[in-house]
Design a protein around this motif. Sequence first.
Motif, PDB file in Angstrom:
ATOM      1  N   ASP A 150      25.046  -9.633  -6.450  1.00 34.42           N
ATOM      2  CA  ASP A 150      24.472  -8.486  -7.156  1.00 34.42           C
ATOM      3  C   ASP A 150      24.203  -8.811  -8.617  1.00 34.42           C
ATOM      4  O   ASP A 150      23.183  -8.391  -9.177  1.00 34.42           O
ATOM      5  CB  ASP A 150      25.418  -7.289  -7.053  1.00 34.42           C
ATOM      6  N   LEU A 151      25.108  -9.557  -9.249  1.00 34.93           N
ATOM      7  CA  LEU A 151      24.940  -9.894 -10.657  1.00 34.93           C
ATOM      8  C   LEU A 151      23.810 -10.895 -10.874  1.00 34.93           C
ATOM      9  O   LEU A 151      23.041 -10.778 -11.833  1.00 34.93           O
ATOM     10  CB  LEU A 151      26.251 -10.459 -11.219  1.00 34.93           C
ATOM     11  N   CYS A 152      23.704 -11.877  -9.978  1.00 31.09           N
ATOM     12  CA  CYS A 152      22.758 -12.984 -10.174  1.00 31.09           C
ATOM     13  C   CYS A 152      21.463 -12.819  -9.387  1.00 31.09           C
ATOM     14  O   CYS A 152      20.755 -13.798  -9.147  1.00 31.09           O
ATOM     15  CB  CYS A 152      23.419 -14.303  -9.791  1.00 31.09           C
ATOM     16  N   GLN A 153      21.151 -11.624  -8.978  1.00 35.49           N
ATOM     17  CA  GLN A 153      19.918 -11.396  -8.219  1.00 35.49           C
ATOM     18  C   GLN A 153      18.697 -11.813  -9.044  1.00 35.49           C
ATOM     19  O   GLN A 153      18.592 -11.506 -10.224  1.00 35.49           O
ATOM     20  CB  GLN A 153      19.822  -9.912  -7.840  1.00 35.49           C
ATOM     21  N   ASP A 154      17.785 -12.547  -8.404  1.00 35.46           N
ATOM     22  CA  ASP A 154      16.554 -13.037  -9.049  1.00 35.46           C
ATOM     23  C   ASP A 154      16.857 -14.004 -10.198  1.00 35.46           C
ATOM     24  O   ASP A 154      16.091 -14.083 -11.169  1.00 35.46           O
ATOM     25  CB  ASP A 154      15.700 -11.874  -9.558  1.00 35.46           C
ATOM     26  N   SER A 155      17.960 -14.721 -10.125  1.00 42.32           N
ATOM     27  CA  SER A 155      18.309 -15.693 -11.170  1.00 42.32           C
ATOM     28  C   SER A 155      18.687 -17.017 -10.531  1.00 42.32           C
ATOM     29  O   SER A 155      19.148 -17.066  -9.391  1.00 42.32           O
ATOM     30  CB  SER A 155      19.493 -15.187 -12.013  1.00 42.32           C
TER      31      SER A 155
END
Length: 225
Positions: A180-185
Motif C-alpha cells: 500500500d505504501l509503495c504502490q506505483d513506486s
Amino acid sequence: MLRCWKRLDRAQDAGTDVPPQFHFPHKCFWLSLSASLLLVLVALALTGHLGVSHPYSQSLQTVRITAPDQNGAVMNQSAVVDLQNDLVTFSVTSTANETSTVLFDARHGLICYKPDHQKSCFLQKMDQSDYDNVNSFFLQPMLQSHVQLSVNETQRQTEFLGVLVDSPVKMSSLEQPLQDLCQDSSIHWTRRADGPGRQRLVYFCIDICFPSNICVSVCFYYLPE
C-alpha cells in the motif's frame, strides 16, 4: 405459552374431550419460538459488532513527537501506532516542507522509507536497536498523544544506507502494508555502511525521533551499479 398449557389442563380436568389439534399448542409454541430466535439473532449481531470492529479501532493510536533538530529548531513528527499488526508509520516533514513516510513493520522485521519527492521506496532489515526503538511505542504507558523531547536528554545518531539500485524488489513479495505504501513506486534494498565515502554524495536524509529520547538521522546514497 404457559397460558396455553393451563387452558389445556383445565379442559382435561373438566373431562372435556380435547380435539387432537389441541393436544399440542401449536400457535403459542411457534410464537414463542420465533420470539426466542429473534432475541438470539439480535444478541449475536450486537456481540459481533462489539467483538470485531471496536477492538480494531482501539488498536490505532496517533502520537505527535516534538523534538529539536541539531540546530535547535523544533521538528514536528507524527506516528500512527497499529498495536494489532505491530506497525508504526511515521510522517516526517523536512525543513523544505516535504513529507516522507517511514514504516516500521516489527512483525516481519522490515523498515520501508518512502520519500515524498520521488517515486521510490527503500527497504532495510531491522536490527536489535530498531526493535528497541520501536518497542517504545508498543509499551502502553508510553502511548501518549504528544511526546516532547528535551534538548539535553535526547541522544542523536547518524546511520548511512547504501541503495542497491541493481537489485529491484518485486511488489508481490511484500506484505500488504508495504504494498500500500509503495504502490506505483520502484522498490530497492539498502545496506548499512560506515559512510558513503568521499567519492559518493549523500542523496537525502530523514530524521526520526522515538519516545525513548533517541533521534536517528538516516542518510541515503546510491551505490555504484
